[in-house]
Design a protein around this motif. Structure first.
Motif, mmCIF file in Angstrom:
data_model
loop_
_atom_site.group_PDB
_atom_site.id
_atom_site.type_symbol
_atom_site.label_atom_id
_atom_site.label_comp_id
_atom_site.label_asym_id
_atom_site.label_seq_id
_atom_site.Cartn_x
_atom_site.Cartn_y
_atom_site.Cartn_z
ATOM 1 N N TRP A 764 0.855 -1.312 -0.042
ATOM 2 C CA TRP A 764 0.042 0.053 -0.176
ATOM 3 C C TRP A 764 0.869 1.329 -0.033
ATOM 4 O O TRP A 764 0.795 2.071 -0.776
ATOM 5 N N ALA A 765 1.874 1.262 1.097
ATOM 6 C CA ALA A 765 2.583 2.376 0.995
ATOM 7 C C ALA A 765 3.608 2.634 -0.060
ATOM 8 O O ALA A 765 3.622 3.759 -0.720
ATOM 9 N N ALA A 766 3.838 1.581 -1.038
ATOM 10 C CA ALA A 766 4.947 1.837 -1.914
ATOM 11 C C ALA A 766 3.997 2.211 -3.032
ATOM 12 O O ALA A 766 4.635 3.041 -3.813
ATOM 13 N N ILE A 767 2.777 1.813 -3.357
ATOM 14 C CA ILE A 767 2.075 2.357 -4.493
ATOM 15 C C ILE A 767 1.608 3.872 -4.310
ATOM 16 O O ILE A 767 1.931 4.584 -5.185
ATOM 17 N N GLU A 768 1.365 4.130 -2.892
ATOM 18 C CA GLU A 768 1.266 5.681 -2.820
ATOM 19 C C GLU A 768 2.589 6.450 -2.900
ATOM 20 O O GLU A 768 2.707 7.663 -3.592
ATOM 21 N N HIS A 769 3.726 5.963 -2.533
ATOM 22 C CA HIS A 769 4.878 6.641 -2.879
ATOM 23 C C HIS A 769 5.431 6.739 -4.433
ATOM 24 O O HIS A 769 5.782 7.720 -4.895
ATOM 25 N N LEU A 770 4.990 5.477 -5.202
ATOM 26 C CA LEU A 770 5.135 5.776 -6.579
ATOM 27 C C LEU A 770 4.385 6.755 -7.258
ATOM 28 O O LEU A 770 4.555 7.663 -8.197
ATOM 29 N N HIS A 771 3.109 6.880 -6.532
ATOM 30 C CA HIS A 771 2.192 7.967 -7.033
ATOM 31 C C HIS A 771 2.614 9.424 -6.950
ATOM 32 O O HIS A 771 2.522 10.325 -7.575
ATOM 33 N N THR A 782 -0.288 -7.563 -7.846
ATOM 34 C CA THR A 782 -0.403 -7.932 -6.483
ATOM 35 C C THR A 782 -1.630 -9.014 -6.532
ATOM 36 O O THR A 782 -2.462 -8.984 -7.254
ATOM 37 N N HIS A 783 -1.452 -9.799 -5.122
ATOM 38 C CA HIS A 783 -2.880 -10.665 -4.979
ATOM 39 C C HIS A 783 -3.451 -9.885 -3.729
ATOM 40 O O HIS A 783 -4.635 -10.302 -3.478
ATOM 41 N N TYR A 784 -3.014 -8.804 -3.253
ATOM 42 C CA TYR A 784 -3.738 -7.978 -2.209
ATOM 43 C C TYR A 784 -4.998 -7.251 -2.909
ATOM 44 O O TYR A 784 -4.756 -6.068 -3.288
ATOM 45 N N HIS A 785 -6.055 -7.958 -3.042
ATOM 46 C CA HIS A 785 -7.221 -7.371 -3.516
ATOM 47 C C HIS A 785 -7.617 -6.026 -2.982
ATOM 48 O O HIS A 785 -8.215 -5.074 -3.623
ATOM 49 N N GLU A 786 -7.271 -6.020 -1.585
ATOM 50 C CA GLU A 786 -7.763 -4.718 -1.125
ATOM 51 C C GLU A 786 -7.096 -3.593 -1.739
ATOM 52 O O GLU A 786 -7.730 -2.274 -1.630
ATOM 53 N N LEU A 787 -6.144 -3.485 -2.202
ATOM 54 C CA LEU A 787 -5.464 -2.523 -2.838
ATOM 55 C C LEU A 787 -6.077 -1.897 -4.048
ATOM 56 O O LEU A 787 -6.010 -0.621 -4.290
ATOM 57 N N THR A 788 -6.963 -2.555 -4.629
ATOM 58 C CA THR A 788 -7.856 -1.883 -5.543
ATOM 59 C C THR A 788 -8.519 -0.841 -5.382
ATOM 60 O O THR A 788 -9.019 0.049 -6.121
ATOM 61 N N ALA A 789 -9.003 -0.738 -4.186
ATOM 62 C CA ALA A 789 -9.850 0.561 -3.518
ATOM 63 C C ALA A 789 -9.106 1.891 -3.931
ATOM 64 O O ALA A 789 -9.665 2.813 -3.559
ATOM 65 N N LEU A 797 -4.100 6.073 -10.711
ATOM 66 C CA LEU A 797 -3.986 4.524 -10.688
ATOM 67 C C LEU A 797 -5.125 3.943 -11.065
ATOM 68 O O LEU A 797 -6.369 4.451 -10.854
ATOM 69 N N ALA A 798 -4.958 3.128 -12.058
ATOM 70 C CA ALA A 798 -5.986 2.363 -12.488
ATOM 71 C C ALA A 798 -5.774 0.927 -12.399
ATOM 72 O O ALA A 798 -4.717 0.056 -12.484
ATOM 73 N N VAL A 817 -5.717 -9.140 -20.482
ATOM 74 C CA VAL A 817 -5.744 -8.004 -19.814
ATOM 75 C C VAL A 817 -7.125 -7.177 -20.048
ATOM 76 O O VAL A 817 -7.257 -6.795 -21.042
ATOM 77 N N VAL A 818 -7.871 -6.911 -18.767
ATOM 78 C CA VAL A 818 -9.136 -6.162 -19.084
ATOM 79 C C VAL A 818 -8.973 -5.180 -17.835
ATOM 80 O O VAL A 818 -8.584 -5.357 -16.825
ATOM 81 N N ALA A 819 -9.833 -4.158 -17.939
ATOM 82 C CA ALA A 819 -10.090 -3.177 -16.866
ATOM 83 C C ALA A 819 -10.827 -3.877 -15.962
ATOM 84 O O ALA A 819 -11.828 -4.624 -16.035
ATOM 85 N N GLY A 820 -10.444 -3.327 -14.926
ATOM 86 C CA GLY A 820 -11.272 -3.875 -13.462
ATOM 87 C C GLY A 820 -10.258 -4.648 -12.431
ATOM 88 O O GLY A 820 -9.118 -4.644 -12.670
ATOM 89 N N ALA A 821 -11.023 -5.361 -11.487
ATOM 90 C CA ALA A 821 -10.120 -5.913 -10.542
ATOM 91 C C ALA A 821 -10.561 -7.329 -10.246
ATOM 92 O O ALA A 821 -11.856 -7.735 -10.492
ATOM 93 N N ALA A 822 -9.833 -8.374 -9.998
ATOM 94 C CA ALA A 822 -9.920 -9.678 -9.779
ATOM 95 C C ALA A 822 -10.855 -9.717 -8.339
ATOM 96 O O ALA A 822 -10.616 -9.110 -7.730
ATOM 97 N N ASP A 823 -11.761 -10.853 -8.523
ATOM 98 C CA ASP A 823 -12.602 -11.157 -7.395
ATOM 99 C C ASP A 823 -12.065 -12.087 -6.414
ATOM 100 O O ASP A 823 -12.402 -11.991 -5.215
ATOM 101 N N ARG A 824 -11.208 -12.931 -6.955
ATOM 102 C CA ARG A 824 -10.506 -13.731 -6.138
ATOM 103 C C ARG A 824 -9.270 -14.322 -6.760
ATOM 104 O O ARG A 824 -9.123 -13.953 -8.001
#
Length: 920
Positions: A764-771, A782-789, A797-798, A817-824
């Motif tokens: 999470w922190a790394a993404i914010e720093h990149l941004h 990532t496999h952390y689906h929580e980060l898609t929020a 960020l898309a 590859v399609v737009a959106g987030a994986a549900d599992r």
């Protein structure tokens, strides 16, 4: 090969070899040492850190510790030769005619070798009498970065050594200068780098040896860098390497009054270049390679790629260290050794100069559009040998007749290619400049070589027989004498008989007086009288015969006796004359070799583009990054060999409307769906585009990238006490500390090597720093689906995901590859495909269901108490085999309404059916 280090002292300083007996003790008055061993010890003392190849007749012998090391490395028998200081002398040897083979293995193992030759004829030593030994001296030091022998070199890889110098810019900061020299081709370049970029520059140059002043080598801040380099690191004394002495050395070597003729160099660059020349002089001794003037590369002129990123992207070698399977192996369609080396160099250091990138693309485009020119050019290039390395060996005095033949063949091919390009009215600037360089070659060089050299040539000049018959009258006569001396004797006998009227005159030979004229005694009485005695000199009177000699017969005898030596001497003189002629034209030949390499690369990349449907990218100064239908070049090539297609995917990292920094794509989806491949293919598109190649896509628009970072995969470094997670964090830290707005970053599964919440927090922190901090273009898998929020809070960020579908309970990877987030994550399905036992899969499904429900209702610790243990599940009696069920593939086919399928649905259905067929 493990990193190794060899220290070289200044010429005025001698160090004791820890593995050899002390010379001082050996020279003591009360110690008897044979003259030969005394000579060996004296020579060895001057080269304590090298294995000494001591020439003895047809062998190079090694003694003491050298013999023990060589025996272990080469797997040859260790023997003994006499005693020294009361101890047996270990010895082993290698045949002179197979020395290259053994040198190759020693150099590959990181050793340095001092070659000690006999510098006089053994007969001269005998004439001096007593216990005189043949004079010997070291004629050359062979190190990994200074080899020139053909069999010791990789034709498609530069053989560089890099000298490193530095200058202080503040109390705690330095700028480093690197001078890269390839003795085998004459290449010489210098560049500066900040301390943080030193490792990346060394990774780009990929040297076989690094040479540094001992003060730099001993700097504790650089100890890790030298340790990590998997090449020989050679510290040398700083004596004579101050800026003033360094500048004088450069001027003297190139015979110039001012370095301004070569461009503007910093003090550190001058010292680095002089250090390189000092090392050349130290290793080549009296030989002087023909080096090109040093060429300065501006800092930041190439795409910065650190060692970790190179390894992750497998640019030149796979993670296993193999060339096969790398990007270089996949795109290498070159036909010449020089072209292969230039392609590798451009791939290692893609340009950041837009004008240069455009020129290279234009050259490729010209040959893509003109199929006839491309095919004719490639056909002509096939006949081009390695002129650069052949010329280098000749100028160093290590060349042979086949090197002359290589230049003969290369010069002829250069003339053909120049004529081919000259017939074109409109061609790209890079092709025109290459043609101009080829036309500057003197055609008399090729004519001279063609006239002098035979069609079939020996490997070594000492074998003779390489000069064409008819080229030199004296050589033809000597060869004829060797081949048919009887014919000459018979002709002279017939002429003498006719001139004297003595039909019984004979020319004979014995070991005592050699050739002589013999006539009956009665006829001989006339030979001692005028006018015949002016020609015939009386030697012996025999019973019934008299013997005479003549000046002409004596000369003929001498010619016959020395014909072999004389013919070789003439051939060697021809060889030296041709070598001198070529050495005088070395700059023009080197320029032509460079031109041929550039033409080969352009034609190879054009061939690649046509064969694999690659497109010319648009590269400009913007921050755009749009790839349409991009493909991974290595994976696509591997699939093509199996007859399978590659699913191309789009990527858009361009700044969103209203922003001034690049986009970050957060990529989710299960393992095996192709996330890593997707990340890498976008990075490789940048490398290909900026090296001047086309890219595997339908279209590509790439704003110039100055730094490329990749953190993909998992590996540990146990030798340095680093876990997989520590390595991951070190590489991530390097990216977050160095990436800028023009960088491209690809990160895969950051934070997966630690506890879930720790890893999630780090990601999470790394993404914010990149941004917010780096503001770079990036792909973050990532496999952390929580980060898609985070896409709702971070404007650039898309979310994109790898498309996956279920088919009758089976997971089907569509690699799209399609737009959106994986549900599992589909992790359990992937585990089943990997072959985990069915009991484990069923148990995992049960636990997952409880965990997903418990995430809302109770903590994990409570679930552990409530769920029955796996042991209880595993101990249940095995169920009876189930009756055969219906065929899923047949049912799927029967249930299809083909007329109602859209094209996209049809493709999806095919993938599902294929997956079912494999499972069945």
């Amino acid at each position: 090969m493990a990193s190794s280090t060899a220290r070289i002292s200044a010429p005025t300083r001698q160090e004791a070899d820890p593995q050899s007996p002390a010379v001082g003790a050996a020279a003591a008055a009360d110690v008897r040492v044979t003259p030969m061993m005394a000579q060996y010890l004296e020579i060895k003392a001057g080269h304590p850190q090298s294995l000494l190849f001591y020439r003895m007749g047809d062998f190079y012998e090694l003694f003491f510790g050298d013999a023990e090391q060589a025996s272990r490395t080469l797997g040859i028998v260790l023997t003994k030769r006499g005693k020294h200081l009361g101890e047996d002398i270990p010895m082993c040897g290698v045949p002179v005619d197979r020395a290259d083979e053994y040198l190759e293995r020693l150099i590959a193992a990181g050793h340095r070798v001092a070659v000690c030759e006999q510098t006089e004829d053994p007969a001269e030593a005998k004439r001096r009498g007593g216990k005189s030994v043949v004079k010997r001296d070291v004629v050359r030091l062979v190190t990994p970065g200074t080899v020139t022998e053909d069999r010791l070199l990789d034709p498609a890889r530069a053989s560089l050594f890099v000298a490193v110098a530095r200058r202080r810019v503040s109390d705690d900061a330095h700028v480093y200068a690197l001078a890269a020299v390839d003795i085998s081709t004459g290449r010489f370049s210098v560049i500066e780098a900040l301390a943080a970029g030193l490792g990346a520059e060394l990774a780009r140059l990929d040297p076989r040896e690094v040479v540094v002043a001992d003060t730099i080598y001993d700097d504790p801040e650089l100890a890790g860098l030298w340790r990590d380099l998997k090449v020989l690191v050679t510290p040398i004394a700083r004596d004579g390497l101050d800026p003033a002495s360094a500048e004088r050395r450069l001027k003297d070597y190139f015979g110039i009054a001012s370095l301004d003729a070569f461009g503007a160099f910093s003090r550190a660059e001058i010292v680095a270049a002089a250090t390189a020349l000092a090392y050349v002089a130290r290793t080549q001794l009296d030989a002087r390679p023909s080096l090109a003037p040093p060429r300065r590369a501006a800092a930041g002129s190439t795409l910065a790629i650190d060692a970790a990123t190179r390894a992750n992207l497998e640019l030149a070698r796979t993670l296993g260290g193999e060339r096969a399977g790398s990007l270089l192996a996949t795109i290498d369609c070159t036909l010449t050794p020089g072209g292969g080396r230039l392609l590798a160099e451009r791939l290692a250091g893609p340009s950041t100069d837009l004008a240069l990138i455009t020129r290279r693309h234009a050259a490729v485009a010209c040959l893509v559009d003109d199929t006839i020119l491309r095919e004719r050019l490639r056909a002509a290039l096939k006949a081009t040998p390695d002129m650069a390395r052949a010329l280098s060996r000749l100028t160093l005095g290590r060349g042979g007749p086949r090197d002359l033949a290589s230049l003969r063949q290369g010069l002829a091919a250069a003339g053909e290619i120049a004529a081919l390009l000259g017939a074109e009215t409109e061609i790209a600037v890079e092709l025109t400049e290459a043609a101009d360089a080829l036309r500057r070659l003197d055609p008399a060089l090729a004519d001279a070589l063609d006239a002098a050299l035979a069609d079939e040539l020996p490997l070594l000049k000492r074998d003779g027989g390489f000069v064409r018959p008819g080229y030199d009258a004296g050589l033809d006569e000597a060869r004829l004498l060797q081949a048919d001396s009887r014919k000459f004797i018979a002709g002279l006998q017939a002429r003498y008989g006719a001139d004297t009227g003595c039909r019984t005159l004979r020319i004979k030979h014995n070991n005592l007086i050699g050739y002589f004229v013999e006539v009956p005694q009665t006829a001989g009485e006339e030979f001692v009288k005028p006018p015949l005695n002016a020609t015939f000199v009386h030697r012996q009177t025999m019973a019934g015969a008299m013997r005479f000699s003549t000046l002409e017969l004596g000369e003929l005898e001498a010619k016959i006796a020395s014909a072999a030596d004389r013919s070789l001497k003439i051939e060697l003189a021809v060889f030296e004359a041709l070598t001198a002629q070529l050495t005088g034209a070395a700059p023009a030949i080197q320029a032509a070799a460079d031109a041929l390499a550039a033409l080969d690369v352009a034609a190879a990349l054009a061939h690649l583009a046509v064969e694999r449907r690659w497109v010319r990218p648009v590269v400009d100064a913007s921050l755009a990054f749009v790839l349409d239908g991009a493909r991974h070049p290595v994976v696509e090539a591997a699939l093509a060999r199996g007859g399978q297609p590659f699913v191309g995917n789009d990527a858009d990292l361009s700044p969103p409307a209203g922003t001034e920094a690049g986009r970050i794509l957060l990529v989710t989806g299960p393992n095996m769906a192709g996330k890593s491949t997707y990340l890498r293919q976008n990075a490789l598109a940048v490398v290909l585009a900026q090296m001047g190649a086309y890219v595997p896509a339908r279209s590509a628009h790439i704003g110039l990238v100055d730094r490329l970072f990749s953190r993909v995969g998992a590996a540990d470094d146990l030798a340095r006490g680093r876990s997989t997670f520590m390595v991951e964090m070190i590489e991530t830290a390097a990216i977050l500390n160095q990436a800028g707005p023009r960088s491209l970053v690809i990160l895969d599964e950051i934070g997966r090597g630690t506890a879930t919440f720790d890893g999630l927090s780090i990601a999470w922190a790394a993404i914010e720093h990149l941004h917010h901090g780096n503001r770079c273009r990036a792909l973050f898998a990532t496999h952390y689906h929580e980060l898609t929020a985070l896409s709702e809070r971070l404007a650039r960020l898309a979310n994109v995901t790898m498309r996956v579908t279920d088919w009758q309970g089976e997971v089907v990877f569509l690699h799209e590859v399609v737009a959106g987030a994986a549900d599992r994550s589909y992790g359990i399905q992937v585990a089943r495909l990997a072959g985990l036992p069915p009991a484990v899969i069923e148990r995992a499904k049960l636990i997952l269901a409880e965990l997903e429900k418990g995430e809302r209702e109770k903590p994990v610790a409570a679930l552990i108490d409530d769920l029955p243990l796996f042991a209880a599940v595993a101990s249940r009696p095995a169920a009876a085999p189930a009756a055969p069920g219906p065929d899923p593939l047949r049912e799927a086919l029967e249930g299809l309404d083909v007329d109602d399928l859209t094209p996209r649905a049809a493709l999806d259905t095919l993938y599902r059916l294929q997956a079912l067929a494999r499972e069945g």
